[in-house]
Design a protein around this motif. Structure first.
Motif, short mmCIF file in Angstrom:
data_model
loop_
_atom_site.label_atom_id
_atom_site.label_comp_id
_atom_site.label_asym_id
_atom_site.label_seq_id
_atom_site.Cartn_x
_atom_site.Cartn_y
_atom_site.Cartn_z
N GLY A 343 38.91 -40.79 62.34
CA GLY A 343 39.38 -39.90 63.41
C GLY A 343 38.30 -39.16 64.17
O GLY A 343 38.49 -38.78 65.33
N LEU A 344 37.15 -38.97 63.52
CA LEU A 344 36.10 -38.23 64.21
C LEU A 344 35.62 -39.05 65.41
O LEU A 344 35.50 -38.55 66.53
N GLN A 345 35.37 -40.32 65.16
CA GLN A 345 34.86 -41.19 66.24
C GLN A 345 35.94 -41.51 67.27
O GLN A 345 35.64 -41.97 68.35
N GLN A 346 37.22 -41.29 66.92
CA GLN A 346 38.28 -41.61 67.88
C GLN A 346 38.74 -40.37 68.66
O GLN A 346 39.44 -40.50 69.67
N ALA A 347 38.32 -39.19 68.19
CA ALA A 347 38.85 -37.95 68.77
C ALA A 347 38.61 -37.81 70.28
O ALA A 347 39.55 -37.45 71.02
N PRO A 348 37.40 -38.10 70.79
CA PRO A 348 37.23 -37.94 72.24
C PRO A 348 38.19 -38.84 73.03
O PRO A 348 38.82 -38.40 74.00
N ALA A 349 38.35 -40.10 72.58
CA ALA A 349 39.23 -41.03 73.29
C ALA A 349 40.68 -40.55 73.24
O ALA A 349 41.42 -40.63 74.23
N VAL A 350 41.08 -40.04 72.08
CA VAL A 350 42.47 -39.59 71.92
C VAL A 350 42.72 -38.35 72.78
O VAL A 350 43.79 -38.22 73.40
N GLY A 351 41.74 -37.46 72.83
CA GLY A 351 41.87 -36.28 73.68
C GLY A 351 42.05 -36.67 75.13
O GLY A 351 42.94 -36.17 75.83
N LYS A 352 41.24 -37.60 75.57
CA LYS A 352 41.31 -38.07 76.96
C LYS A 352 42.68 -38.73 77.22
O LYS A 352 43.33 -38.47 78.23
N ALA A 353 43.12 -39.57 76.27
CA ALA A 353 44.38 -40.31 76.45
C ALA A 353 45.57 -39.35 76.55
O ALA A 353 46.41 -39.46 77.46
N LEU A 354 45.63 -38.38 75.63
CA LEU A 354 46.78 -37.45 75.65
C LEU A 354 46.74 -36.56 76.89
O LEU A 354 47.78 -36.23 77.47
N ALA A 355 45.54 -36.20 77.31
CA ALA A 355 45.42 -35.38 78.52
C ALA A 355 45.95 -36.17 79.73
O ALA A 355 46.68 -35.64 80.57
N GLU A 356 45.60 -37.44 79.79
CA GLU A 356 46.09 -38.27 80.90
C GLU A 356 47.61 -38.40 80.85
O GLU A 356 48.29 -38.34 81.89
#
Ligand SMILES: Cc1cc2nc3c(=O)[nH]c(=O)nc-3n(C[C@H](O)[C@H](O)[C@H](O)COP(=O)(O)OP(=O)(O)OC[C@H]3O[C@@H](n4cnc5c(N)ncnc54)[C@H](O)[C@@H]3O)c2cc1C
Length: 388
Positions: A343-356
């Protein structure tokens, strides 16, 4: 108090969501609720802080590739002094005869996503890494670039610092209840007796995410699983050493002048951790890890263990993969959970995805549809085979 978005959990996933919400132009009010602002027990700060492309499914590779791109333009995003000590040392995942078909299939998936991974036989691996013993090894997949490790705390602080001045309310409190009216969550209750009315509630509670979902009457198969990490010293310093994963599941990598190792927890008997148990299980090092290390890297027969820690994985018991996006019926409750060790390495992508998703009504950069909750409701596993 009323907020447009209440995020439960302020470690890497919660902070990343808040960061990208503002990045996508979200102008509503945001509360980031965290009960442990020192992050003493967060998975984020107790992790091994490594990033890889070597997953079995393309969707996971894409999430990590988003983060990799961010790491490569860190100063552009966060300012000239941004540094998380990213060391692109690679992963080396080893397989015996039995594991070869899976290693090969995974490698094909990674190549199709443009990852820089080479699949080599045992002889080639020993030529590349002369300190390695190929006993019982048929082949290995090595990431020549795009994989490595970094400082998890520094990464978290980068995101937290970047939230300052962005009109986000940091609330130090324990979320103890979530109120629902039919198919909408309406508010979040705090341990201090306060209540926050919420337009959207996001579960970013890491290993505690299943319990938080339960407060809203929603089933989420995520539970804390204890994982031990041991630190040791060795006379030999292998500057070229990647994060090596033995076919037994035991991994080892350099960490500055020492090494860290783990992955010894037996599958049998693996179950929910006691939320208060962070005591390292030293017998795992002595009885399981050390013999494997000494076989795989003969120079590691003489090593000196120095310290250890234990953290809790945010473990998805259904398929060891993230659950991302809204609940199909309670649409204003969003999940960002169950990363099961990556999850650490996926967190930036997930943040971006949910924000979109929140701001534009759909995923634009990284499509997270496959991680949606509907598979949980249907009991349909979307399994990641490379869980380290
Ligand atoms: C030993 C170990 C090694 C790992 N190695 C790696 C690795 O190499 N690479 C990788 O990518 N990932 C790794 N991981 C996984 C990774 O650390 C996690 O997937 C990731 O950090 C999850 O981030 P998070 O913000 O969701 O969870 P956390 O960091 O656990 O944060 C959740 C936060 O929510 C807060 N919270 C929970 N419940 C409540 C509540 N009711 N009210 C208020 N606040 C609450 C907690 O206090 C916590 O701060 C590892 C994990 C462990 C344990």
């Amino acid at each position: 108090m009323r907020y447009d978005v209440v995020i439960i959990g302020g470690a890497i996933v919660g902070s990343s969501i808040a960061y990208y919400l503002r990045g996508e132009g979200f102008s509503g009010s945001i509360a980031l609720v965290e009960r442990d602002p020192q992050f003493a027990h967060a998975a984020t700060t107790l992790s091994c802080a490594s990033i890889r492309q070597q997953f079995s499914i393309p969707e996971n590779i894409r999430l990590s590739q988003f983060t990799l791109k961010l790491f490569r333009r860190l100063t552009e995003e966060f300012g000239a002094d941004a540094d998380i000590g990213f060391r692109e040392g690679g992963y080396l995942i080893l397989a015996g005869e039995n594991g070869l078909p899976i290693l090969r299939a995974n490698h094909e998936a990674q190549m199709a996503e443009g990852a820089d991974i080479v699949l080599e036989d045992a002889d080639a691996l020993v030529r590349r890494f002369p300190w390695l013993s190929a006993e019982g090894i048929t082949a290995g997949a090595y990431g020549r670039s795009g994989e490595g490790w970094f400082d998890a705390h520094a990464m978290l602080m980068l995101f937290r610092k970047a939230l300052r001045g962005k009109n986000i309310d940091f609330i130090t409190a324990d979320v103890t209840g979530i109120e629902r009216q039919g198919d909408r969550v309406t508010s979040v209750s705090l341990g201090n007796g306060e209540r926050l009315e919420a337009g959207i509630v996001i579960d970013a509670a890491g290993p505690n995410a299943g319990q938080v979902a339960d407060m809203a009457g929603l089933a989420l198969p995520v539970e804390p699983r204890k994982r031990n990490v041991f630190v040791f010293e060795a006379r030999e310093k292998y500057a070229d050493m990647p994060l090596l994963v033995d076919p037994s599941g035991i991994y080892v990598r350099p960490e500055g002048s020492v090494y860290i190792t783990g992955g010894a927890e037996p599958e049998e008997g693996d179950g929910p951790a006691d939320p208060g148990d962070f005591e390292p299980d030293w017998p795992l090092f002595e009885e399981v890890i050390w013999p494997v290390l000494a076989t795989r890297i003969p120079a590691f027969e003489a090593i000196k263990p120095t310290r250890a820690w234990a953290g809790h994985y945010d473990y998805n018991t259904l398929d060891q993969n993230a659950v991302i996006g809204p609940h199909p019926e309670v649409k204003n409750f969003l999940f960002a959970n169950g990363f099961s060790g990556h999850g650490l390495q996926q967190a930036p992508a997930v943040g971006k995805a949910l924000a979109e998703l929140i701001v534009h009504g759909g995923y634009r950069t990284v499509d997270c549809t496959a991680f949606g909750y509907s598979r949980v409701a249907e009991g349909r596993a979307f399994r990641e085979l490379n869980v380290i």
